[in-house]
Write an enzyme that holds these catalytic residues in place. Structure first.
Site, PDB file in Angstrom:
ATOM      1  N   GLU A   1      23.905 -53.619 -18.891  1.00 15.92           N
ATOM      2  CA  GLU A   1      22.965 -52.554 -18.516  1.00 15.92           C
ATOM      3  C   GLU A   1      21.696 -53.124 -17.860  1.00 15.92           C
ATOM      4  O   GLU A   1      20.601 -53.067 -18.424  1.00 15.92           O
ATOM      5  CB  GLU A   1      22.615 -51.696 -19.733  1.00 15.92           C
TER       6      GLU A   1
ATOM      7  N   GLU B   1      31.446 -48.907 -21.465  1.00 18.59           N
ATOM      8  CA  GLU B   1      31.137 -48.319 -22.778  1.00 18.59           C
ATOM      9  C   GLU B   1      31.212 -46.806 -22.676  1.00 18.59           C
ATOM     10  O   GLU B   1      30.712 -46.233 -21.705  1.00 18.59           O
ATOM     11  CB  GLU B   1      29.702 -48.660 -23.237  1.00 18.59           C
TER      12      GLU B   1
HETATM   13  C1  BGP Z   1      24.217 -49.158 -24.945  1.00 17.80           C
HETATM   14  C2  BGP Z   1      24.280 -50.599 -25.400  1.00 17.80           C
HETATM   15  C3  BGP Z   1      25.109 -50.837 -26.613  1.00 17.80           C
HETATM   16  C4  BGP Z   1      25.172 -49.705 -27.611  1.00 17.80           C
HETATM   17  C5  BGP Z   1      25.115 -48.327 -27.019  1.00 17.80           C
HETATM   18  C6  BGP Z   1      24.817 -47.221 -28.006  1.00 17.80           C
HETATM   19  O1  BGP Z   1      23.009 -48.963 -24.301  1.00 17.80           O
HETATM   20  O2  BGP Z   1      24.782 -51.417 -24.364  1.00 17.80           O
HETATM   21  O3  BGP Z   1      24.786 -52.087 -27.122  1.00 17.80           O
HETATM   22  O4  BGP Z   1      24.570 -49.914 -28.798  1.00 17.80           O
HETATM   23  O5  BGP Z   1      24.217 -48.205 -25.962  1.00 17.80           O
HETATM   24  O6  BGP Z   1      23.429 -47.183 -28.269  1.00 17.80           O
HETATM   25  P1  BGP Z   1      22.846 -47.072 -29.709  1.00 17.80           P
HETATM   26  O7  BGP Z   1      23.476 -48.155 -30.494  1.00 17.80           O
HETATM   27  O8  BGP Z   1      21.391 -47.235 -29.550  1.00 17.80           O
HETATM   28  O9  BGP Z   1      23.202 -45.721 -30.179  1.00 17.80           O
END
Ligand code: BGP
Length: 492
Positions: free
Chosen positions: A195, A388
């Site tokens: 990201e 993701e």
């Molecule tokens: C993305 C990241 C992840 C992950 C996901 C969910 O931005 O790359 O590492 O954690 O988001 O976010 P969160 O865990 O804050 O709910």
């Protein structure tokens, strides 16, 4: 439902994603150096309906000092995470039970170079990742590696500060070359930065930039400089691969920001257009087309931002573009003159009256994924990779009864994967899909354990308490059927 004869191709990368700092633990063991993630805390009093993600992800000098001073009274969940470093063999076996055919994981820079200037890498780190690669190979799980996933080393901060310092490009490039040299026979797909737009949203998390509270006005200037250095580092890595004649691929990766104008009023549409340029296209324009578009040059001018781009760097950008576009997709949002805000991945966004949200305010929008994929494919004609996608929920299961029915996750995944397939039917080239995530992990933004995304449940709470036993959720069983049916199950 209309019958769909689509089937994933044999080499479609269907699987899951994890990140070192959210799973590994063993924060100071086996030679690993500390990272910024090790110094972020869990806040038991956080109001999950009302907080700013950026604030939760950033660390100021003062906040970091406070955490250091009060270490014994605070909770640092990433330090132990889910103890994947110790249990990776069992965890990968259970992940295999969810049918995954690929695993996107990140290597921890501080595990390979605890001292960023040391000549030789930490062998214990190399051995760990080699064992992991070997295990994946033995299970026919294709690895996709991220080199930097929100765990910037403290040692680098102490010596050189954030990625806005060009010296950091050298130490990161050395680390990247070490990983490529050591692991190239195992892994074809490499994503240097998770990201990459996080560098602008949360410069601490994305680029190790830590400012004092009275230095906040430097944030914009420093973060765009850092971003430029990361773009160029991508190119240096690609150049290395080309010159070494290696059959590897480099992926850009962004947190996607699918958005809609809140109304068809031209002003709302224009506000949304500008937001899409600045928050989505800009990153991909540079990484795929190799130059800074005029709209962002104008933005730099208006905001007196000097990214300190050297001529030879601009040539590198031109010459070495990414091979595929990776992106995370969790939600969509709206833009316009008058929007009510709601939560989201990395940042808040405008509410959409037609969509439902999770408890954290992330709006669920499967069709948005199809729209985004068509848009990105039409604009760039580079293969897409959904790095993701998933849903975070506060889950309470009856462990005694072994009842782990997360039907809402099945609905979410089915809707999104179906729309990904529809986009592929539309003609979009897509090389893979990774669910976030195979197993419950520490949340990135809030360091909670109760915000669960996994196909596998872990009996572990926000304080690290519990039996730590792993249980397959219904979504894990469903995912296996999805893989076995090559996607067809989404149309049943
Ligand atoms: C993305 C990241 C992840 C992950 C996901 C969910 O931005 O790359 O590492 O954690 O988001 O976010 P969160 O865990 O804050 O709910």
């Amino acid at each position: 439902m209309k019958k769909n004869n689509f089937q994933f191709k044999e080499d479609f990368l269907i699987g899951s994603a994890i990140a070192a700092c959210q799973v590994e633990g063993s924060w100071k063991e086996y030679g690993k150096g500390e990272t910024i993630a090790d110094w972020k805390t869990f806040n038991p009093n956080l109001d999950r309906k009302n907080f700013k993600t950026e604030d939760e992800m950033e660390l100021t000098k003062e906040k970091l000092n406070y955490n250091v001073q009060n270490e014994s009274n605070l909770i640092f969940p990433n330090r132990t995470a889910i103890e994947f470093f110790e249990n990776f063999e069992q965890d990968v076996q259970q992940m295999k039970d969810t049918g995954i055919k690929s695993l996107r994981f990140s290597i921890s820079w501080a595990r390979i170079y605890p001292d960023c200037d040391q000549e030789k890498p930490n062998q214990e780190g190399i051995i760990f990742y080699k064992k992991l690669f070997e295990l994946l190979k033995s299970k026919n799980i294709v690895p996709i590696v991220t080199l930097s996933h929100f765990d910037y080393p403290i040692d680098v901060i102490n010596k050189y500060g954030g990625f806005d310092n060009k010296k950091v490009m050298d130490v990161f490039f050395k680390y990247a070359k070490t990983c490529i040299n050591e692991f190239k026979s195992y892994c074809k797909y490499w994503i240097p930065f998770n990201e990459i737009n996080c560098t602008i949203i949360s410069p601490t998390t994305g680029a190790g930039i830590i400012l004092g509270e009275n230095e906040i006005e430097l944030k914009k200037q420093k973060s765009y400089k850092a971003l430029h250095n990361q773009f160029v580092t991508n190119c240096l890595i690609k150049q290395y691969i080309v010159e070494q004649n290696l059959d590897l691929q480099i992926g850009g990766m962004i947190a996607s920001r699918q958005s809609y104008p809140i109304s068809c009023h031209p002003e709302d549409v224009w506000i949304d257009t500008i937001a899409s340029q600045k928050n989505l296209y800009f990153y991909l324009d540079v990484m795929t087309r190799g130059y800074y578009p005029n709209y962002i040059k104008n933005f730099f001018k208006e905001n007196l931002i000097d990214i300190n781009a050297e001529h030879k760097e601009l040539e590198l950008l031109q010459k070495y573009n990414i091979d595929f576009i990776g992106f995370s997709y969790y939600k969509s949002m709206t833009n316009g003159r008058n929007v009510e805000t709601t939560g989201g991945n990395l940042t808040v966004g405008g509410k959409n009256p037609f969509l439902e949200s999770t408890e954290w305010g992330w709006q669920i929008d499967p069709i948005g994924l199809r729209i985004l994929m068509n848009d990105l494919w039409d604009r760039y004609q580079k293969p897409l990779y959904i790095a993701e996608n998933g849903i975070g929920m506060d889950e309470h299961f009856d462990i005694e009864k072994k009842d782990f029915n997360d039907y809402y996750r099945i609905d979410y995944l089915k809707g999104h994967i179906k729309n990904m397939i529809l986009a592929m039917n539309d003609g979009v080239e897509c090389i893979g899909y990774s669910v976030w995530t195979a197993i419950d992990v520490i949340s990135m933004s809030t360091r909670e354990m109760t915000k669960r995304y996994g196909l596998i449940y872990i009996d572990q709470d926000d304080y690290g308490q519990g039996s730590h036993k792993r249980y397959l959720k219904e979504s894990g069983k469903w995912f296996k059927k999805l893989v076995d049916s090559k996607g067809a199950i989404c149309f049943e």
